[in-house]
Design an enzyme around this catalytic site. Structure first.
Site, PDB file in Angstrom:
ATOM      1  N   GLU A 170       0.856  -1.196   0.000  1.00 47.83           N
ATOM      2  CA  GLU A 170       0.000   0.000   0.000  1.00 47.83           C
ATOM      3  C   GLU A 170       0.887   1.240   0.000  1.00 47.83           C
ATOM      4  O   GLU A 170       2.114   1.134   0.155  1.00 47.83           O
ATOM      5  CB  GLU A 170      -0.939  -0.028   1.224  1.00 47.83           C
ATOM      6  N   ARG A 211      -1.086   8.707   1.106  1.00 45.16           N
ATOM      7  CA  ARG A 211      -2.488   9.113   0.969  1.00 45.16           C
ATOM      8  C   ARG A 211      -2.743  10.604   0.933  1.00 45.16           C
ATOM      9  O   ARG A 211      -3.623  11.075   0.220  1.00 45.16           O
ATOM     10  CB  ARG A 211      -3.259   8.573   2.172  1.00 45.16           C
ATOM     11  N   HIS A 258     -11.468   9.413   6.515  1.00 47.84           N
ATOM     12  CA  HIS A 258     -11.220   7.984   6.731  1.00 47.84           C
ATOM     13  C   HIS A 258     -10.710   7.664   8.130  1.00 47.84           C
ATOM     14  O   HIS A 258     -11.145   6.701   8.740  1.00 47.84           O
ATOM     15  CB  HIS A 258     -10.208   7.530   5.684  1.00 47.84           C
ATOM     16  N   ARG A 311      -0.908   8.897   8.886  1.00 46.28           N
ATOM     17  CA  ARG A 311      -0.794   7.465   9.214  1.00 46.28           C
ATOM     18  C   ARG A 311      -0.360   6.668   7.987  1.00 46.28           C
ATOM     19  O   ARG A 311      -0.925   6.805   6.903  1.00 46.28           O
ATOM     20  CB  ARG A 311      -2.139   6.941   9.700  1.00 46.28           C
TER      21      ARG A 311
END
Ligand code: FAD
Ligand code: SIN
Length: 534
Positions: free
Chosen positions: A116, A287, A348, A383
Site C-alpha cells: 500500500e 495518501r 477515513h 498514518r
C-alpha cells in the site's frame, strides 16, 4: 440498574475485543457497544495489517516508512515498539483462528503480503479484501467463549464517571469510575461502575459529510475523554482516503489502496493518468499526497470523480484477490475488469485522539484508551496505510498487561455512585433539530475543514460550530437523551476540537494543509497540538 465490573470496555472493535480477551482471566469484564457487536470500523477494514513478515523486509524499513509518512511528529520510541511487537501480535491472531490469505505461489505456509501507499516493501497481511470481517468475527467468537465476559449490545456510553463529578469538585489527575450508559431499547440509563475502564470507541469519520466510516464513528470516546479532562492531541490530522466508491447507491464504500498496490492507475475522467506530476510513486504515493492531488484535479476540471483503472488485470485475478470489491462494483453495474471505477476522497481516519503513554494510560487515572480513539504518538502528522489495526493490537495487549498489573497491585474498590439524574428533561418533540444540525455540521466540516484549508474558512467553521453547540447543549439538557442526540453533541464537540487544533497549526504538515501557510515550519510546529478542557 447498577452494574459493577472489574474491567469496563467501551467498544467492540479490534481494540476492545483484544483487550477483553487478555484481561478476562483476571476479573469480570463488561463490553458495552452501541450497536450490534460486530458493527465497527474494524469489520469493514479491507487492506490488512502492516507487519514485518517478508524475507526482504526488516523492522528498520517499517520504522523508516512510518516515520517518513508521519512527517516529523511520530514518536520514534512508539514507532519502534509498535513495529517490533507486530509479528507476535499477528501470530496471536493466527492462534485464535484468523485465516490470512496465503501466497499465490502455492507454498502453503507463506502469507500473501500486499503493498500500500508509503510502504517500501510488501508487508500487508490480509484475508483477501475482507480482513476486518475475518478478524472481527474470530475475536467475537473468542470473546463469546469466555465466561467472564458480558457483552451489552445496543448500550450507548453517554459519559464517563469521574471522581470530580462524584465529589462535585474538579481535580487534576482525576479518577475514572466507569460510565453512564443508555440502553437504546428500554431507554433506561445504567450506571456501570468499574475498577478499570478502556475507551475503544474508534474514530470520528461521521463528523464529515463524505466518509468511508460506518455510522458508529462519531468520536464519542474523544468527546467523553475531553469532558472528563483528558488531554486530546493532533485532531487536525484527519486522513482522507483517496478512493471511496462514487455511486449514488453506495454509502461509505471503500476501494482499498491495495488495488493501487497491485498496479491500479488513477486517471481523470478523460482517461489521462495524472499522478505522475505529483509524486515519484505516482498512484501509490502516500495518501495525503493522492487525496490532495485528486481534490485539486476535481476543483480544476469540475468533474465529480476521478477513475481508478484496474482493467489490465484479469477477471480471475480480481475476483480472487478482491472478491468483496469486485462483487460490490459488479452489483452496481461496474465490471472493474473492463471499466475503471469512479472514486472520490472521503474522511477515513483520525490520527489524533486521547493522549496516552506507551501503555495506553491516559492522564485520567484508571482510564485507558486504545485503537483509533487514542493518540499514542505512532502516526504523527499522517498514518502509514494499515498501521492502525497493528497499533490497536499492540496497544490493546500493552494496556491489558498494565491494567492487570495495576489491579493486582492496588486492588481498587468500587465507589458509591449516584444514578443518572435526568433533571427536568422531557421527551423531545423536535427531532428535526437533531437531523438539521447534524447535517449542517457535517457539510460545513467537509467544505471548510476538509483536505485543503485556510484560516478564513477555519474561523468561519469555528463561529458556526460554536453557535450550533450552544443550541445543542440547551436541547441536550432539556430533552430526554437519545442515541442521536448524544452523537450530535459529540460530533459538534469533536468538530470544534478539530478546528481548534487546525487553527493552532500555522504551517502545512502531513494531513493538515492550509493555503495561508503552505510550508512546513520545523522551528515552531514540530510538536503535537495538545488541548485540554479549560
Ligand atoms: P472500531 O473498530 O471502530 O470499534 C469501535 C467500537 O466502539 C464499535 O463497536 C462501536 O459501536 C463502539 N462505540 C463507539 N462509540 C460508542 C459509545 N458511545 N458507546 C458504546 N460503544 C461505542 N486500518 C488498517 O490498519 N488496515 C485496513 O485495511 C483498514 N481498512 C479500513 C477500511 C475502512 C472502510 C475503514 C472505515 C477503516 C479502515 N482502517 C484500516 C482503519 C481501522 O479499521 C480502524 O482504525 C480500526 O478498526 C479501529 O478499531 P477500534 O477498535 O479502535 O474501533
Ligand atoms: C485500505 O484498504 O485502503 C485501507 C487501509 C487503511 O486504512 O489502512
Amino acid at each position: 440498574m447498577e452494574i459493577k465490573t472489574d474491567f469496563l470496555i467501551l467498544g467492540s472493535g479490534i481494540a476492545g475485543l483484544t483487550y477483553a480477551l487478555k484481561v478476562c482471566k483476571h476479573g469480570s469484564v463488561a463490553i458495552v457497544t452501541k450497536k450490534e457487536k460486530v458493527e465497527s470500523s474494524t469489520n469493514y477494514a479491507q487492506g490488512g495489517i502492516a507487519s514485518v513478515l517478508g524475507l526482504d523486509d526488516s523492522f528498520d524499513l517499517h520504522i523508516e516508512d512510518t516515520l517518513t509518512v508521519g512527517e516529523g511528529l511520530s514518536h520514534p520510541e512508539v514507532v519502534e515498539s509498535v513495529v517490533t511487537d507486530g509479528p507476535a501480535r499477528i501470530s496471536e491472531l493466527v492462534a485464535w483462528g484468523v485465516n490470512f490469505s496465503k501466497s499465490r505461489s502455492a507454498q502453503e505456509d507463506v502469507y500473501d503480503l500486499g503493498r500500500e501507499g508509503g510502504h517500501s516493501r510488501r508487508r500487508i497481511i490480509h484475508a483477501q479484501d475482507l480482513t476486518g470481517r475475518e478478524v472481527e468475527s474470530i475475536l467475537v467468537e473468542q470473546v463469546e467463549s469466555q465466561q467472564n465476559i458480558m457483552i451489552y449490545e445496543d448500550f450507548f456510553a453517554i459519559n464517563l464517571i469521574t471522581e470530580s463529578q462524584v465529589k462535585g469538585k474538579r481535580r487534576d489527575g482525576d479518577i475514572c469510575y466507569g460510565a453512564y450508559v443508555l440502553d437504546r431499547n428500554t431507554r433506561e440509563i445504567h450506571t456501570f461502575i468499574s475498577k478499570v475502564t478502556l475507551l475503544a470507541t474508534g474514530g470520528a469519520g461521521k463528523v464529515y459529510f463524505f466518509t468511508s466510516n460506518p455510522d458508529i464513528s462519531t468520536g464519542d470516546g474523544v468527546a467523553m475523554a475531553y469532558r472528563a479532562g483528558a488531554p486530546i492531541a493532533n485532531m487536525e490530522f484527519i486522513q482522507f482516503h483517496p478512493t471511496c466508491l462514487y455511486h449514488p447507491e453506495a454509502k461509505n464504500f471503500l476501494i482499498s489502496e491495495a488495488l493501487r498496490g497491485e498496479g491500479g492507475v488513477l486517471r481523470l475522467t478523460d482517461g489521462t493518468p495524472f499522478m505522475e506530476s505529483y509524486h515519484p510513486l505516482k498512484s501509490l504515493a502516500p495518501r495525503d499526497v493522492v487525496a490532495r492531488a485528486i481534490d485539486g484535479e476535481l476543483k480544476k476540471s469540475g468533474a465529480e470523480h476521478v477513475l481508478l483503472d484496474m482493467t489490465d488485470k484479469s477477471t480471475a485475478f480480481l475476483k480472487k484477490r478482491f472478491p468483496n470489491i469486485y462483487d460490490k462494483c459488479f452489483s452496481l453495474g461496474i465490471d472493474m475488469a473492463t471499466t475503471p471505477i469512479p472514486v472520490v476522497p472521503a474522511a477515513h481516519y483520525s490520527c489524533g485522539g486521547v493522549v496516552t503513554d506507551l501503555y495506553g494510560e491516559t492522564a485520567v487515572q484508571r482510564l485507558y484508551a486504545c485503537g483509533e480513539v487514542a493518540c499514542t504518538g505512532l502516526h504523527g502528522a499522517n498514518r502509514l496505510a494499515s498501521n492502525s489495526l497493528l497499533e490497536a493490537l499492540v496497544f490493546a495487549h500493552r494496556s491489558a498487561l498494565q491494567s492487570i498489573e495495576a489491579l493486582k497491585e492496588r486492588g481498587f474498590a468500587f465507589p458509591a455512585i449516584k444514578p443518572w439524574d435526568p433533571g427536568k428533561a422531557v421527551d423531545s418533540d423536535e427531532s428535526i433539530v437533531v437531523a438539521h444540525n447534524w447535517d449542517e455540521i457535517r457539510r460545513l466540516m467537509w467544505h471548510y475543514v476538509g483536505i485543503v484549508r485556510s484560516e478564513k474558512r477555519l474561523a468561519r467553521a469555528q463561529r458556526r460550530i460554536r453557535l450550533l453547540q450552544k443550541e445543542i447543549t440547551q436541547y441536550y439538557w432539556d430533552s430526554i437523551v437519545t442515541g442521536d442526540l448524544i452523537e450530535l453533541r459529540n460530533i459538534a464537540l469533536v468538530s470544534e476540537l478539530i478546528v481548534r487544533c487546525a487553527l493552532k497549526r500555522k504551517e502545512s504538515r502531513g494531513l493538515h494543509y492550509t493555503l495561508d501557510h503552505r510550508e512546513k515550519d520545523d522551528n515552531h510546529f514540530k510538536k503535537d497540538t495538545i488541548i485540554k478542557k479549560r
